[in-house]
Scaffold this motif. Sequence first.
Motif, PDB file in Angstrom:
ATOM      1  N   PRO A  67      13.820  47.914 -29.903  1.00 56.53           N
ATOM      2  CA  PRO A  67      14.882  48.840 -29.490  1.00 56.53           C
ATOM      3  C   PRO A  67      14.327  50.241 -29.240  1.00 56.53           C
ATOM      4  CG  PRO A  67      15.567  47.547 -31.396  1.00 56.53           C
ATOM      5  CD  PRO A  67      14.098  47.285 -31.206  1.00 56.53           C
ATOM      6  N   PRO A  68      14.933  50.970 -28.308  1.00 56.77           N
ATOM      7  CA  PRO A  68      14.446  52.333 -28.026  1.00 56.77           C
ATOM      8  C   PRO A  68      14.744  53.269 -29.188  1.00 56.77           C
ATOM      9  CG  PRO A  68      16.523  51.960 -26.902  1.00 56.77           C
ATOM     10  CD  PRO A  68      16.116  50.633 -27.500  1.00 56.77           C
ATOM     11  N   VAL A  69      13.979  54.347 -29.246  1.00 56.52           N
ATOM     12  CA  VAL A  69      14.206  55.360 -30.280  1.00 56.52           C
ATOM     13  C   VAL A  69      14.365  56.711 -29.602  1.00 56.52           C
ATOM     14  CG1 VAL A  69      12.911  54.105 -32.038  1.00 56.52           C
ATOM     15  CG2 VAL A  69      11.719  55.740 -30.583  1.00 56.52           C
ATOM     16  N   GLU A  70      15.103  57.578 -30.252  1.00 55.81           N
ATOM     17  CA  GLU A  70      15.264  58.918 -29.707  1.00 55.81           C
ATOM     18  C   GLU A  70      13.929  59.665 -29.786  1.00 55.81           C
ATOM     19  OE1 GLU A  70      17.897  59.840 -28.002  1.00 55.81           O
ATOM     20  OE2 GLU A  70      18.563  57.798 -28.442  1.00 55.81           O
ATOM     21  N   VAL A  71      13.640  60.424 -28.760  1.00 59.90           N
ATOM     22  CA  VAL A  71      12.381  61.159 -28.681  1.00 59.90           C
ATOM     23  C   VAL A  71      12.681  62.634 -28.933  1.00 59.90           C
ATOM     24  CG1 VAL A  71      10.392  61.708 -27.256  1.00 59.90           C
ATOM     25  CG2 VAL A  71      11.506  59.487 -27.010  1.00 59.90           C
ATOM     26  N   LYS A  72      12.265  63.135 -30.086  1.00 61.53           N
ATOM     27  CA  LYS A  72      12.566  64.517 -30.466  1.00 61.53           C
ATOM     28  C   LYS A  72      11.790  65.504 -29.609  1.00 61.53           C
ATOM     29  CE  LYS A  72      14.276  65.005 -35.145  1.00 61.53           C
ATOM     30  NZ  LYS A  72      13.979  65.549 -36.493  1.00 61.53           N
ATOM     31  N   ASP A  73      12.502  66.321 -28.887  1.00 60.74           N
ATOM     32  CA  ASP A  73      11.897  67.412 -28.106  1.00 60.74           C
ATOM     33  C   ASP A  73      10.821  66.933 -27.138  1.00 60.74           C
ATOM     34  OD1 ASP A  73      13.473  69.263 -29.495  1.00 60.74           O
ATOM     35  OD2 ASP A  73      11.990  69.367 -31.113  1.00 60.74           O
ATOM     36  N   ASN A  74      10.753  65.627 -26.887  1.00 61.52           N
ATOM     37  CA  ASN A  74       9.723  65.086 -25.992  1.00 61.52           C
ATOM     38  C   ASN A  74       8.339  65.632 -26.321  1.00 61.52           C
ATOM     39  OD1 ASN A  74      10.424  63.176 -23.658  1.00 61.52           O
ATOM     40  ND2 ASN A  74      12.185  64.540 -23.690  1.00 61.52           N
ATOM     41  N   TYR A 129      13.214  64.781 -14.660  1.00 60.95           N
ATOM     42  CA  TYR A 129      13.046  63.337 -14.479  1.00 60.95           C
ATOM     43  C   TYR A 129      12.142  62.765 -15.559  1.00 60.95           C
ATOM     44  CZ  TYR A 129      12.061  58.814 -12.356  1.00 60.95           C
ATOM     45  OH  TYR A 129      11.936  57.457 -12.138  1.00 60.95           O
ATOM     46  N   ALA A 130      11.017  63.405 -15.798  1.00 60.72           N
ATOM     47  CA  ALA A 130      10.071  62.904 -16.800  1.00 60.72           C
ATOM     48  C   ALA A 130      10.685  62.893 -18.195  1.00 60.72           C
ATOM     49  CB  ALA A 130       8.798  63.752 -16.787  1.00 60.72           C
ATOM     50  N   GLU A 131      11.515  63.860 -18.507  1.00 59.00           N
ATOM     51  CA  GLU A 131      12.102  63.944 -19.846  1.00 59.00           C
ATOM     52  C   GLU A 131      13.280  63.005 -20.035  1.00 59.00           C
ATOM     53  OE1 GLU A 131      13.076  67.764 -21.353  1.00 59.00           O
ATOM     54  OE2 GLU A 131      11.201  68.691 -20.739  1.00 59.00           O
ATOM     55  N   ASN A 132      14.104  62.814 -18.976  1.00 63.72           N
ATOM     56  CA  ASN A 132      15.413  62.222 -19.186  1.00 63.72           C
ATOM     57  C   ASN A 132      15.708  60.950 -18.407  1.00 63.72           C
ATOM     58  OD1 ASN A 132      16.149  64.407 -20.927  1.00 63.72           O
ATOM     59  ND2 ASN A 132      16.538  65.674 -19.117  1.00 63.72           N
ATOM     60  N   ALA A 133      14.736  60.416 -17.664  1.00 60.82           N
ATOM     61  CA  ALA A 133      14.990  59.175 -16.918  1.00 60.82           C
ATOM     62  C   ALA A 133      15.242  57.991 -17.843  1.00 60.82           C
ATOM     63  CB  ALA A 133      13.824  58.870 -15.987  1.00 60.82           C
ATOM     64  N   GLY A 134      14.761  58.080 -19.090  1.00 60.14           N
ATOM     65  CA  GLY A 134      15.034  57.032 -20.069  1.00 60.14           C
ATOM     66  C   GLY A 134      13.841  56.192 -20.467  1.00 60.14           C
ATOM     67  N   PHE A 135      12.735  56.319 -19.767  1.00 55.21           N
ATOM     68  CA  PHE A 135      11.569  55.485 -20.069  1.00 55.21           C
ATOM     69  C   PHE A 135      10.907  55.857 -21.390  1.00 55.21           C
ATOM     70  CE2 PHE A 135      11.879  55.250 -15.414  1.00 55.21           C
ATOM     71  CZ  PHE A 135      11.897  53.876 -15.252  1.00 55.21           C
ATOM     72  N   ASN A 136      10.923  57.134 -21.736  1.00 58.46           N
ATOM     73  CA  ASN A 136      10.194  57.578 -22.926  1.00 58.46           C
ATOM     74  C   ASN A 136      10.758  56.982 -24.208  1.00 58.46           C
ATOM     75  OD1 ASN A 136       8.897  59.118 -21.005  1.00 58.46           O
ATOM     76  ND2 ASN A 136       9.847  61.046 -21.600  1.00 58.46           N
ATOM     77  N   ARG A 137      12.056  56.777 -24.274  1.00 53.81           N
ATOM     78  CA  ARG A 137      12.691  56.189 -25.466  1.00 53.81           C
ATOM     79  C   ARG A 137      12.128  54.793 -25.735  1.00 53.81           C
ATOM     80  NH1 ARG A 137      17.390  54.779 -23.849  1.00 53.81           N
ATOM     81  NH2 ARG A 137      18.443  54.658 -25.868  1.00 53.81           N
ATOM     82  N   TRP A 138      11.950  54.029 -24.684  1.00 52.89           N
ATOM     83  CA  TRP A 138      11.417  52.676 -24.816  1.00 52.89           C
ATOM     84  C   TRP A 138       9.900  52.696 -25.017  1.00 52.89           C
ATOM     85  CZ3 TRP A 138      14.359  48.322 -25.121  1.00 52.89           C
ATOM     86  CH2 TRP A 138      15.713  48.452 -24.802  1.00 52.89           C
TER      87      TRP A 138
END
Length: 363
Positions: A230-237, A294-303
């Motif tokens: 499952p994805p996790v929240e990414v703090k402050d990227n 886009y890099a911060e919020n497209a959704g890929f980083n959570r996964w």
Amino acid sequence: MKYFRDLRLVSNNTHALKALKSISSKTKPMCAIAIAVLGLSACGKSPDGNANNSGLNLNLSKTSVSGLSSGGYMATQLQLSHSETIVGAGIIGAGPYYCALGDIAIALGQCVNKASHSIENSPFIAQYETYVKEGLVAKPSSVSDDRVLLIHGKLDDTVNRTAADLLAQQYRMWLPESQFRYVNDQDFGHHMPTVNEGSDCAVSEAPYLGNCNYDGAGEILQHIYGKLNPPVEVKDNAALKHIDLGELTDLSGTSISDEAFIFVPQTCADGQTCSLHLSFHGCNQSSEFVQSAYAENAGFNRWAQSNSIVVLYPQIKKSMMMPLNPQGCWDWWGYTGENYANKQGPQIRAMFEVIQALSSTND
């Protein structure tokens, strides 16, 4: 070297980027990666006297791509050119491979908001098959084991439905039914659909992220890789960095910016073997237009954070002169040359060389 560790510092510090160029010009490419991405303070000899080429430990057999609009066209072009390395693609709001036939007028006439009544796949497939014979794209047998997800919103009035349907037809020719999925029944505008980021889902506006209660990034990655953690929240990227691609390959004639974003989970920074995903922004969506949205919020980083996936977000430079590209689009009509859609295309060549450089542990 702290300027190379944190996106929030580097993005507003041109001196830091100049310093990176100065450092990396005197070091090997993997040292440049180690400094820019991993935040290492030195890159030379380890205490035991061995070369310390610390870098990313990537499993290239798990490389994948995605893209929106012009980035979607680019994702298809890169995947078909190098499917021996790329295992899958997620394409949002784009039309068929070689839709423009190397002509901007044709591109505007049938591949975006206008739909020519005569548009059909035969000339696009004919060019693809010519490239196959010439060895300029990957062999069909290499493509046939890829997994592809295509998304086209019902409210997308930027790329017409006919064009998207033709891309779906192409992939159904190339892939078994179980490996291709076409999502075309959702009320999305022309944007990257997300769980809760961006504008109203029905609207197509900067930064071209749609608040749709739909996890487009998660759908793409799980279609390609199978069930993920499952994805996790990414703090402050905090894991989102800047990297200078110009130190990894020659970008002349590509319109690709030296400066790209890269998300490196801590597990990957610590040396664990990780997968690599490249995500290509759309027109008017590069950092020159929307900064790091886009890099911060497209959704890929959570996964990526919970599944040890490094995500690279390369950027295109806008241009008001030749090659004319005022919206900062990836090349899907030929502004970099006639081979834009195959292995010899400047952008495809450069991105494949970046993939190789990122995954290399020895220079």
